[in-house]
Design a protein around this motif. Structure first.
Motif, PDB file in Angstrom:
ATOM      1  N   PHE A  92      11.899  20.631 -53.540  1.00 20.62           N
ATOM      2  CA  PHE A  92      11.330  19.609 -53.073  1.00 20.62           C
ATOM      3  C   PHE A  92       9.805  19.388 -53.538  1.00 20.62           C
ATOM      4  O   PHE A  92       8.919  20.171 -53.467  1.00 20.62           O
ATOM      5  N   ALA A 115      14.686  17.238 -54.497  1.00 22.02           N
ATOM      6  CA  ALA A 115      13.953  15.905 -53.702  1.00 22.02           C
ATOM      7  C   ALA A 115      12.693  15.892 -53.901  1.00 22.02           C
ATOM      8  O   ALA A 115      11.990  16.706 -54.179  1.00 22.02           O
ATOM      9  N   SER A 260      11.582  16.793 -42.850  1.00 23.98           N
ATOM     10  CA  SER A 260      12.569  17.782 -42.872  1.00 23.98           C
ATOM     11  C   SER A 260      13.917  17.327 -42.466  1.00 23.98           C
ATOM     12  O   SER A 260      15.033  17.954 -42.911  1.00 23.98           O
ATOM     13  N   LEU A 263      15.405  15.661 -45.509  1.00 22.32           N
ATOM     14  CA  LEU A 263      15.644  16.772 -46.632  1.00 22.32           C
ATOM     15  C   LEU A 263      17.198  17.511 -46.296  1.00 22.32           C
ATOM     16  O   LEU A 263      17.861  17.980 -47.114  1.00 22.32           O
TER      17      LEU A 263
END
Length: 269
Positions: A92, A115, A260, A263
């Motif tokens: 990420f 991501a 979060s 994700l």
């Protein structure tokens, strides 16, 4: 208290990282003027479902540095962290850290999923021209040891107002920002000429989440409307297996709990 660990990159540079939680591995790649502290709350949120590696990029925080700098060395840093995870890991990347994460994937590292959030690529010729000017002025400021001026240049590029800059200079955080100022050149290198590197992005085959927030950040008010969305649209149009997401109600620094959640859905899909 989270224990500080160290990975050794290919060129011998020691990279400091914190390891939290259990589960599939995810490596957090910070953006400009971040030594890992900005991602720490996100790491804590993700740790309930993932093994999270939150690291300080080279030249930042407790990580060492080896000159001369090259983007390839930062990609090797990520490779060293993947080795610490003992297998493929997801990445990420926030802001310019997203550009680095994409470069690592394009370079062929054993990455599971990627991501990125609000990568500051430029799709407008005028804005890209301002960026090239910024890079030149940044080089002169850092070459002359004018770290404070370098930070001001970065803040103006990011759309900060003069009041924001004055407030930052008078903040107790300013000395820490000056310590990180040389790494602004590293972020600039990760962004190249500022435009989306479509040829390299097209090499990325992994599932890729390309996210933005739905709210302009008050500290980047000088950027043109839709700046991050235009960049994200360009990224998503280039990567074959990309998913475009707008996380409503979020600014350039997203709420860790909200981010979060998005994700986790993507990384475990």
């Amino acid at each position: 208290m989270v224990r500080m660990n160290r990975a050794t990159s290919k060129d011998g540079t020691s990279i400091a990282y914190e390891r939290l939680g259990r589960g599939p591995a995810v490596i957090l790649v910070g953006g400009g003027l971040d030594d890992g502290a900005e991602n720490a709350p996100l790491a804590a949120e993700l740790a309930s479902r993932f093994t999270v590696f939150n690291y300080a990029r080279r030249g930042r925080g407790a990580s060492a540095d080896t000159l001369p700098y090259a983007v390839e060395r930062e990609i090797e840093d990520i490779d060293a962290l993947i080795a610490e995870a003992a297998g493929p890991a997801s990445l990420f990347g926030a802001s310019s850290g997203g550009a680095l994460a994409l470069e690592a994937a394009a370079a062929g590292l054993p990455i599971d999923r990627i991501a990125v959030y609000e990568v500051p690529y430029m799709t407008d010729d005028v804005v890209q021209g301002h960026y090239v000017q910024y890079v030149n002025e940044l080089k002169h400021a850092l070459g002359g040891g004018r770290r404070g001026d370098a930070i001001e240049l970065f803040m103006r590029l990011a759309g900060s107002s003069e009041d924001d800059i004055a407030g930052a200079r008078n903040s107790p955080l300013w000395p820490g920002l000056e310590a990180l100022a040389p790494t602004l050149a590293y972020d600039a290198a990760c962004l190249g000429d500022g435009r989306p590197p479509t040829e390299r992005l097209a090499r990325i085959t992994q599932p890729t989440l390309v996210a933005t927030g739905g709210v302009p950040d008050p500290h980047t008010g000088g950027l043109q409307p839709g700046f991050f969305d235009a960049a994200a649209d360009a990224i998503a149009a280039t990567i074959p297996n990309a998913e475009r997401l707008i996380i409503e109600g979020q600014t350039h620094v997203a709420d860790p709990a909200v981010l979060s959640s998005a994700l986790a859905r993507f990384l475990t899909d």
